[in-house]
Design an enzyme around this catalytic site. Structure first.
Site, PDB file in Angstrom:
ATOM      1  N   ASN A 210     -17.139   2.522   6.509  1.00  6.65           N
ATOM      2  CA  ASN A 210     -16.513   1.646   7.506  1.00  6.65           C
ATOM      3  C   ASN A 210     -15.709   2.502   8.464  1.00  6.65           C
ATOM      4  O   ASN A 210     -15.665   3.724   8.327  1.00  6.65           O
ATOM      5  CB  ASN A 210     -15.652   0.585   6.814  1.00  6.65           C
ATOM      6  CG  ASN A 210     -14.563   1.215   5.970  1.00  6.65           C
ATOM      7  OD1 ASN A 210     -13.699   1.915   6.494  1.00  6.65           O
ATOM      8  ND2 ASN A 210     -14.611   1.003   4.668  1.00  6.65           N
ATOM      9  N   ALA A 274      -6.197   1.884   1.723  1.00  9.12           N
ATOM     10  CA  ALA A 274      -7.609   2.251   1.892  1.00  9.12           C
ATOM     11  C   ALA A 274      -8.463   1.036   2.225  1.00  9.12           C
ATOM     12  O   ALA A 274      -8.210  -0.064   1.740  1.00  9.12           O
ATOM     13  CB  ALA A 274      -8.127   2.914   0.630  1.00  9.12           C
ATOM     14  N   ILE A 305      -9.528  -2.358  -6.769  1.00  6.30           N
ATOM     15  CA  ILE A 305      -8.503  -1.443  -7.296  1.00  6.30           C
ATOM     16  C   ILE A 305      -7.128  -2.108  -7.234  1.00  6.30           C
ATOM     17  O   ILE A 305      -6.353  -2.077  -8.185  1.00  6.30           O
ATOM     18  CB  ILE A 305      -8.502  -0.124  -6.487  1.00  6.30           C
ATOM     19  CG1 ILE A 305      -9.920   0.468  -6.471  1.00  6.30           C
ATOM     20  CG2 ILE A 305      -7.499   0.859  -7.072  1.00  6.30           C
ATOM     21  CD1 ILE A 305     -10.103   1.591  -5.472  1.00  6.30           C
ATOM     22  N   LYS A 337      -4.512 -13.788   0.031  1.00 11.97           N
ATOM     23  CA  LYS A 337      -4.755 -12.501  -0.626  1.00 11.97           C
ATOM     24  C   LYS A 337      -3.561 -12.090  -1.491  1.00 11.97           C
ATOM     25  O   LYS A 337      -3.730 -11.505  -2.560  1.00 11.97           O
ATOM     26  CB  LYS A 337      -5.014 -11.439   0.445  1.00 11.97           C
ATOM     27  CG  LYS A 337      -6.198 -10.556   0.143  1.00 11.97           C
ATOM     28  CD  LYS A 337      -6.698  -9.812   1.368  1.00 11.97           C
ATOM     29  CE  LYS A 337      -8.013 -10.393   1.852  1.00 11.97           C
ATOM     30  NZ  LYS A 337      -8.625  -9.628   2.937  1.00 11.97           N
ATOM     31  N   LYS A 341      -4.511 -11.408  -5.245  1.00 13.25           N
ATOM     32  CA  LYS A 341      -4.470 -10.036  -5.747  1.00 13.25           C
ATOM     33  C   LYS A 341      -3.244  -9.797  -6.628  1.00 13.25           C
ATOM     34  O   LYS A 341      -3.141  -8.760  -7.268  1.00 13.25           O
ATOM     35  CB  LYS A 341      -4.477  -9.052  -4.588  1.00 13.25           C
ATOM     36  CG  LYS A 341      -5.654  -9.231  -3.643  1.00 13.25           C
ATOM     37  CD  LYS A 341      -6.505  -7.998  -3.544  1.00 13.25           C
ATOM     38  CE  LYS A 341      -7.574  -8.174  -2.483  1.00 13.25           C
ATOM     39  NZ  LYS A 341      -8.532  -7.067  -2.472  1.00 13.25           N
TER      40      LYS A 341
HETATM   41  N1  CTP Z   1      -8.818  -3.151  -2.073  1.00 18.49           N
HETATM   42  C1  CTP Z   1      -8.964  -2.425  -3.237  1.00 18.49           C
HETATM   43  N2  CTP Z   1     -10.169  -2.318  -3.840  1.00 18.49           N
HETATM   44  C2  CTP Z   1     -11.248  -2.952  -3.350  1.00 18.49           C
HETATM   45  C3  CTP Z   1     -11.119  -3.713  -2.168  1.00 18.49           C
HETATM   46  C4  CTP Z   1      -9.899  -3.795  -1.563  1.00 18.49           C
HETATM   47  O1  CTP Z   1      -7.971  -1.833  -3.682  1.00 18.49           O
HETATM   48  N3  CTP Z   1     -12.401  -2.839  -3.950  1.00 18.49           N
HETATM   49  C5  CTP Z   1      -7.510  -3.285  -1.453  1.00 18.49           C
HETATM   50  C6  CTP Z   1      -7.365  -2.650  -0.103  1.00 18.49           C
HETATM   51  O2  CTP Z   1      -6.904  -1.324  -0.202  1.00 18.49           O
HETATM   52  C7  CTP Z   1      -6.370  -3.553   0.571  1.00 18.49           C
HETATM   53  C8  CTP Z   1      -6.619  -4.906  -0.033  1.00 18.49           C
HETATM   54  O3  CTP Z   1      -7.311  -4.642  -1.241  1.00 18.49           O
HETATM   55  O4  CTP Z   1      -5.048  -3.191   0.226  1.00 18.49           O
HETATM   56  C9  CTP Z   1      -7.379  -5.864   0.822  1.00 18.49           C
HETATM   57  O5  CTP Z   1      -8.698  -5.546   0.898  1.00 18.49           O
HETATM   58  P1  CTP Z   1      -9.799  -6.526   1.534  1.00 18.49           P
HETATM   59  O6  CTP Z   1     -11.086  -5.799   1.458  1.00 18.49           O
HETATM   60  O7  CTP Z   1      -9.333  -6.989   2.843  1.00 18.49           O
HETATM   61  O8  CTP Z   1      -9.765  -7.739   0.529  1.00 18.49           O
HETATM   62  P2  CTP Z   1     -10.937  -8.455  -0.177  1.00 18.49           P
HETATM   63  O9  CTP Z   1     -10.494  -8.730  -1.552  1.00 18.49           O
HETATM   64  O10 CTP Z   1     -12.187  -7.682  -0.001  1.00 18.49           O
HETATM   65  O11 CTP Z   1     -10.995  -9.828   0.581  1.00 18.49           O
HETATM   66  P3  CTP Z   1     -12.027 -10.345   1.655  1.00 18.49           P
HETATM   67  O12 CTP Z   1     -13.279  -9.554   1.533  1.00 18.49           O
HETATM   68  O13 CTP Z   1     -12.147 -11.770   1.303  1.00 18.49           O
HETATM   69  O14 CTP Z   1     -11.354 -10.162   2.976  1.00 18.49           O
END
Ligand code: CTP
Length: 397
Positions: A210, A274, A305, A337, A341
């Site tokens: 990305n 990240a 994570i 979120k 989370k």
């Molecule tokens: N994050 C993480 N591990 C992942 C995905 C995301 O630690 N596999 C963390 C990112 O570092 C960030 C937060 O989660 O702090 C938000 O990530 P995001 O990708 O926006 O959230 P998603 O759970 O993927 O929600 P959505 O796809 O519905 O936006």
């Protein structure tokens, strides 16, 4: 942060000298005092008057100046500071420091000083990479001089590579870290920061990725270190120098990032910046070749994570902060979120413009108590404000 601290700022002659003026402004804003010294070459780029006006004190230029010697000899000038900073440090100035020359005010001060010296280099990439410069850098470091890593990027001369002066906020953070090791509101705390994208291999030559540049996460790691935290920065593939005083662990995939994050525990504070890839594919062992039918990518969900780290348990850092990069319904999605989370704060940013990979950002801090919006600014300014806000969590009651 720098209240009452005294900086002797030796400004060398390079196009980046104008950034020394910005640095003076930043140090003054933090309550620090700056005494500027300009080399003759520096005066081709900026004037002593500009430096003096911003520093609100006189600027020095001459080695043999009757008034200066009567007022403050160069030996005293070199020692009446908590830190001597050479910024920008040209290849020539570093060579003269390494050789111990003392034929102008700047080099004489640098030879006479008994206070810590920090150097912020700025020069053409070939000059930086030249074995002569690298040998001088090694010599200076061996003698205890802190030589900051130059930034990588486009240069005034049209070339590209390492050699750019670090941005003034990064230099300010290095100054703060040098002047106050083990001090600051986060002293004694371990902060864990993730930054950058992850790369998920498709085959030996291709990957899913990305647009994250890692800049916001690196700036946050630096801002936390400048406030006294011990910082572990788990970084995906990015082209950024390691912020001063930060321990960096490089990873490529989400699963590597997860392993590195859990290996770095315990931590008091985790800030997950990240842009982790949500999915990976089972990578092909050999390069996929073009055929009649395009290969389909079977996406497998990556571990979350942040959610795993924020889940209750003995491993959980006292405070866990996540980021939400959204293109629409910013605050509603950030609030959802936060709950989903299980973290203590979501830093919500609108990435519908050119934030990802860009240099500016505007964020909203979403907690159980409500929403605070930070003013728009550079990623370094946003990092500084966020770090101040996070440090409040650890302030003695
Ligand atoms: N994050 C993480 N591990 C992942 C995905 C995301 O630690 N596999 C963390 C990112 O570092 C960030 C937060 O989660 O702090 C938000 O990530 P995001 O990708 O926006 O959230 P998603 O759970 O993927 O929600 P959505 O796809 O519905 O936006």
């Amino acid at each position: 942060m720098l209240a009452g601290r005294r900086l002797l700022l030796v400004i060398g002659g390079g196009i980046a000298a104008y950034k020394a003026l910005e640095l003076i402004r930043l140090v003054r804003a933090q309550g620090g005092h700056v005494t500027p010294v300009l080399t003759r070459a520096a005066q081709q780029f900026i004037t002593p008057l500009a430096a003096a006006a911003l520093a609100e004190t006189r600027a020095y230029t001459e080695l043999f100046d009757l008034d200066d010697e009567a007022e403050m000899g160069h030996i005293r000038l070199s020692r009446a500071a908590d830190l001597v900073l050479v910024c920008p440090a040209t290849a020539d100035l570093m060579a003269r420091m390494a050789a111990g020359l003392a034929d102008d005010l700047a080099s004489t001060l640098l030879l006479a000083t008994d206070t810590p010296v920090m150097v912020a280099p700025a020069m053409n990439v070939r000059m930086w990479e030249h074995p002569a410069t690298q040998a001088n850098v090694a010599t200076l470091r061996r003698r205890g001089v802190t030589v900051l890593e130059p930034d990588v990027g486009p240069m005034a001369c049209g070339e590209h590579g390492p050699g750019r002066l670090p941005e003034p906020p990064a230099i300010l953070a290095a100054i703060a870290a040098a002047l106050a090791p083990g001090a600051g509101p986060l002293a004694g705390r371990h902060a864990l920061v993730t930054a950058g994208p992850t790369h998920e291999p498709i085959d030996p030559v291709r990957y899913l990725a990305n647009r994250s540049s890692g800049r916001q996460g690196f700036a946050i790691a630096q801002a936390l270190a400048a406030r006294g935290a011990r910082v572990t920065l788990v970084a995906g593939p990015v082209a950024l120098p390691t912020p001063p005083g930060v321990t960096r662990v490089d990873v490529e995939t989400a699963r590597e990032m997860e392993a590195a994050v859990f290996a770095a525990l315990p931590a008091d504070l985790a800030v997950m910046v990240a842009a982790v890839a949500d999915w990976r594919v089972e990578p092909a062992a050999a390069k996929l070749a073009k055929g009649e039918v395009a290969p389909a990518l079977a996406l497998v969900e990556n571990p979350d994570i942040l959610a795993r780290l924020a889940a209750p348990g003995p491993h959980r850092p006292a405070r866990v902060v996540g980021f939400a990069a959204e293109t629409h319904d910013l605050l509603a999605r950030a609030k959802a979120k936060l709950a989903r989370k299980g973290c203590d704060m979501i830093v919500a940013n609108d990435v519908s413009g050119d934030v990802m990979g860009g240099s500016r950002n505007a964020v909203h801090l979403v907690t159980a108590e409500g929403v605070e919006s930070l003013p728009e600014g550079t990623k370094e300014e946003v990092a500084a404000r966020l770090a101040d806000r996070l440090a409040r969590w650890f302030a003695p009651a």
